[in-house]
Enzyme design. Structure first.
Site, short mmCIF file in Angstrom:
data_model
loop_
_atom_site.label_atom_id
_atom_site.label_comp_id
_atom_site.label_asym_id
_atom_site.label_seq_id
_atom_site.Cartn_x
_atom_site.Cartn_y
_atom_site.Cartn_z
N ARG A 243 -4.11 -14.28 -35.17
CA ARG A 243 -5.49 -15.17 -34.92
C ARG A 243 -5.47 -16.41 -33.92
O ARG A 243 -4.19 -16.19 -33.52
CB ARG A 243 -5.25 -16.42 -36.39
CG ARG A 243 -5.85 -15.92 -37.67
CD ARG A 243 -7.40 -15.39 -37.56
NE ARG A 243 -8.29 -14.81 -38.85
CZ ARG A 243 -7.80 -13.53 -39.17
NH1 ARG A 243 -7.33 -13.06 -38.55
NH2 ARG A 243 -8.65 -13.01 -40.29
N GLU A 272 -14.41 -15.71 -29.44
CA GLU A 272 -14.14 -14.43 -29.38
C GLU A 272 -15.76 -14.18 -29.49
O GLU A 272 -17.02 -14.93 -30.41
CB GLU A 272 -13.92 -13.66 -30.54
CG GLU A 272 -12.16 -13.69 -30.66
CD GLU A 272 -11.39 -12.47 -31.70
OE1 GLU A 272 -12.58 -12.59 -32.41
OE2 GLU A 272 -10.17 -13.03 -31.65
N HIS A 291 -10.56 -7.60 -30.91
CA HIS A 291 -9.34 -7.97 -32.72
C HIS A 291 -10.03 -6.55 -33.20
O HIS A 291 -10.92 -6.63 -34.25
CB HIS A 291 -10.58 -8.81 -32.90
CG HIS A 291 -9.95 -9.94 -34.07
ND1 HIS A 291 -11.16 -10.82 -34.31
CD2 HIS A 291 -9.81 -9.18 -35.04
CE1 HIS A 291 -10.31 -11.20 -35.32
NE2 HIS A 291 -9.51 -10.40 -35.71
#
Length: 355
Positions: A243, A272, A291
């Protein structure tokens, strides 16, 4: 009684699998992409279930504005973008789909480490640009920088299922030892995967390669900062496929720019998507992926299916795949005992199905 599911994840539309699972249960579902809290509130004003991504965060403001809401379902393994305290207080389940991408994330972290130690992207780009034949000195310079994993110390921050999966993978490369920091894992459990549990400072100072596999919590928020990086070896490689909030990006940037650590590979960032002008993108010793560590054809199918199944299950009194705030079960029982509530019309006792 009819129910409604609203999906607001804006960065990509829901899979047909997710929609089919919900529609096959004769439950209405609507996709309304939302980028802000207010857009989520407007989209889900009459929703019984809200299916979300990581952004925007599902805050107390959002939860308090949705009187019919019974569940917020995250796509993936985390629930860190949901205000769990508020959800529990309001009697709203916060769910996820754990276990769908354990292999993928462990593989991705291993691939990051191998790409950096073996300079795979750099060699590929140089050779395709003619360096092998026309500029052999460039190839020789890269050859001198190649590193081995064998004989080195590998550190793991967070020894859950993914951390253990990484330990199993990296062991085959012959490290001198594998160490880990996780205050919730006893040494007896770590022994099963050949890992020595250590304190956080020892993890930092002894690791040649350090990979992060922890959830984002108040305890782990920006735990990797410039002070942490300064305790690491200047030859250390840092990997984060967990994370973004676990790492202070300003500290990581400084550590990489000034040679505090050798290199890093990250799949997640604090915000993000990462802005195209973000200074991290200009660092030659940082490898970034968008990601995608948990993604694959298999995890995609499993995640899409279970995401939809959680929406159906919570409305039909069936077991959930993952409940991030289990204490909500008691709160729901209290709400039922006090009269009319958002749980009216749900098969009773639904709490027994989750026990």
């Amino acid at each position: 009684m009819t129910f409604k599911v609203v999906i607001t994840m804006y960065n990509r539309p829901p899979s047909d699998l997710t929609l089919s699972v919900i529609r096959d249960a004769a439950i209405e579902v609507e996709y309304i992409p939302a980028r802000t809290e207010n857009e989520v509130i407007t989209a889900a004003k009459d929703a019984d279930v809200l299916l979300v991504g990581t952004v925007p965060h599902t805050t107390r403001k959002v939860l308090e504005a949705l009187p019919n809401l019974k569940m917020v379902g995250r796509h993936g393994v985390g629930v860190d973008s949901i205000d769990l305290e508020a959800a529990t207080e309001l009697g709203i389940c916060a769910t996820n789909t754990p276990g769908i991408n354990t292999s993928e994330v462990a593989d991705h972290a291993m691939a990051m480490l191998l790409s950096i130690t073996r300079l795979i992207p750099e060699q590929n780009a140089a050779l395709k640009d003619g360096a092998w034949s026309d500029r052999p000195e460039e190839v020789d310079a890269m050859r001198a920088k190649l590193r081995r994993i064998a004989g080195n110390t590998v550190g793991i921050f967070g020894l859950g299922s993914i951390g253990k999966g990484f330990a199993n993978r990296v062991r085959g490369f012959g490290p001198s030892k594998i160490i880990a920091y996780d205050p919730y894992v006893p040494q007896t459990a770590a022994d099963l995967v050949g890992v020595e549990m250590v304190d956080f400072d020892t993890l930092l100072t002894e690791s040649d390669f350090l990979t992060v596999h922890s959830p984002a919590t108040d305890e782990t928020n920006e735990i990797f900062n410039i002070d942490s990086f300064r305790k690491m070896k200047p030859t250390a490689i840092f990997i984060n496929c967990a994370r973004g909030p676990i790492v202070d990006e300003g500290g990581l940037q400084e550590a990489l720019e000034t040679g505090v650590i050798y290199a890093a590979g990250i799949d997640v960032t604090q915000i993000e998507p990462l802005d195209a002008e973000n200074p991290l993108l200009k660092l030659d010793n940082l490898t970034i992926s968008p990601h995608v560590a948990g993604s694959s054809d298999i995890s995609g199918i499993a995640g899409a299916t279970r995401w939809g199944e959680n929406a159906v299950n919570v409305l039909t009194g069936k077991p959930l795949h993952g409940l991030g705030n289990p204490e909500v079960v008691k709160r729901i029982a209290v709400m039922r005992s006090q009269g009319a509530s958002r749980w009216d019309g749900i098969p009773d006792p639904v709490t027994e199905a989750w026990s």
